[in-house]
Design a protein around this motif. Structure first.
Motif, PDB file in Angstrom:
ATOM      1  N   LEU A   1      25.160  -9.010  16.456  1.00 47.48           N
ATOM      2  CA  LEU A   1      24.661  -9.919  17.481  1.00 47.48           C
ATOM      3  C   LEU A   1      25.757 -10.344  18.456  1.00 47.48           C
ATOM      4  O   LEU A   1      25.511 -10.465  19.656  1.00 47.48           O
TER       5      LEU A   1
ATOM      6  N   ILE B   1      19.631 -11.900  23.394  1.00 47.35           N
ATOM      7  CA  ILE B   1      18.984 -12.176  22.107  1.00 47.35           C
ATOM      8  C   ILE B   1      17.492 -11.839  22.184  1.00 47.35           C
ATOM      9  O   ILE B   1      16.927 -11.251  21.252  1.00 47.35           O
ATOM     10  N   LEU B   2      16.870 -12.189  23.303  1.00 50.87           N
ATOM     11  CA  LEU B   2      15.455 -11.865  23.489  1.00 50.87           C
ATOM     12  C   LEU B   2      15.233 -10.357  23.445  1.00 50.87           C
ATOM     13  O   LEU B   2      14.237  -9.881  22.884  1.00 50.87           O
ATOM     14  N   THR B   3      16.177  -9.628  24.010  1.00 53.60           N
ATOM     15  CA  THR B   3      16.074  -8.164  24.022  1.00 53.60           C
ATOM     16  C   THR B   3      16.042  -7.595  22.614  1.00 53.60           C
ATOM     17  O   THR B   3      15.321  -6.627  22.337  1.00 53.60           O
ATOM     18  N   THR B   4      16.808  -8.193  21.706  1.00 49.51           N
ATOM     19  CA  THR B   4      16.820  -7.687  20.322  1.00 49.51           C
ATOM     20  C   THR B   4      15.475  -7.893  19.642  1.00 49.51           C
ATOM     21  O   THR B   4      15.159  -7.205  18.674  1.00 49.51           O
ATOM     22  N   ARG B   5      14.681  -8.824  20.149  1.00 50.14           N
ATOM     23  CA  ARG B   5      13.379  -9.122  19.549  1.00 50.14           C
ATOM     24  C   ARG B   5      12.243  -8.303  20.149  1.00 50.14           C
ATOM     25  O   ARG B   5      11.224  -8.075  19.483  1.00 50.14           O
ATOM     26  N   ILE B   6      12.403  -7.918  21.413  1.00 52.53           N
ATOM     27  CA  ILE B   6      11.312  -7.198  22.083  1.00 52.53           C
ATOM     28  C   ILE B   6      11.807  -5.866  22.650  1.00 52.53           C
ATOM     29  O   ILE B   6      11.314  -5.393  23.670  1.00 52.53           O
ATOM     30  N   SER B   7      12.776  -5.258  21.976  1.00 48.01           N
ATOM     31  CA  SER B   7      13.375  -4.020  22.484  1.00 48.01           C
ATOM     32  C   SER B   7      12.343  -2.907  22.656  1.00 48.01           C
ATOM     33  O   SER B   7      12.423  -2.109  23.598  1.00 48.01           O
ATOM     34  N   SER B   8      11.361  -2.839  21.747  1.00 50.60           N
ATOM     35  CA  SER B   8      10.353  -1.785  21.848  1.00 50.60           C
ATOM     36  C   SER B   8       9.498  -1.948  23.093  1.00 50.60           C
ATOM     37  O   SER B   8       9.078  -0.964  23.712  1.00 50.60           O
TER      38      SER B   8
END
Length: 206
Positions: A29, A73-80
């Motif tokens: 992270l 951080i948001l990107t790690t949650r909605i990367s797909s």
């Protein structure tokens, strides 16, 4: 106000692209946030140091760091989801490139530098974040291999300079004209795969 809003959009998009690059290399992270920050504000920081422009942009506006970190951080949650929005990110990346180039040109212009250093400032601001991102990810920087990128920054800054210095157009109007023209140029370069000639050298002695 408009340019500030666009700048926030630009650093958010660049931060998310940096986070995706970090994810492809399985970084933790901290690594994700670091690469996101380098991508989004690295070019501007290098420009400010080289041109003696203080305080640095993110020092004067610390909330930019928070915005980029939250985006990472948001990107790690909605990367797909983000990976499916390639067209949107190409547009936002083009926006970031052109906007950062305009900002870089304006910083040098306000410091009464000449044309050459104004273009240099624009290129540093526009492309060095991506260069640093790729270096930290152990890759050859994409701007040295793909469609016009640094060239767009140079053309953008030149147009901005001409509009203000020779046509005496207000900064906001000149920025909007340059922004639209620069984004169109970048998207055309992507669509038609316009780039500089590639130098290929093979050592026959090997």
């Amino acid at each position: 106000m408009l340019l500030t809003i666009l700048y926030v959009i630009g650093i958010t998009a660049e931060g998310m692209s940096g986070a995706l690059a970090a994810g492809r290399h399985r970084m933790d992270l901290f690594g994700v946030m670091f690469i996101a920050l380098v991508t989004a504000i690295g070019g501007g920081s290098i420009r400010d140091v080289l041109f003696g422009h203080y305080p640095l942009t993110w020092v004067a506006n610390p909330y930019y760091i928070l915005i980029i970190c939250v985006a990472a951080i948001l990107t790690t949650r909605i990367s797909s989801v983000i990976s499916k929005l390639e067209s949107l990110f190409l547009l936002l990346d083009s926006l970031g490139l052109v906007l950062f180039s305009i900002i870089g040109a304006e910083v040098a212009r306000k410091m009464d530098y000449g044309f050459v250093l104004i273009i240099t400032s624009a290129v540093i601001t526009g492309v060095f974040g991506g260069i640093l991102r790729d270096i930290f990810c152990n890759q050859i920087p994409l701007i040295f291999q793909k469609e016009l990128y640094a060239g767009v920054a140079m053309i953008t800054a030149s147009l901005y300079y001409v509009l203000i210095e020779y046509f005496n157009i207000e900064i906001l109007i000149a920025s909007i004209i340059t922004l639209v023209c620069g984004i169109i140029l970048r998207l055309l370069a992507i669509y038609y795969k316009i780039g500089l000639p590639v130098f290929i050298y093979e050592d026959k002695q090997k």
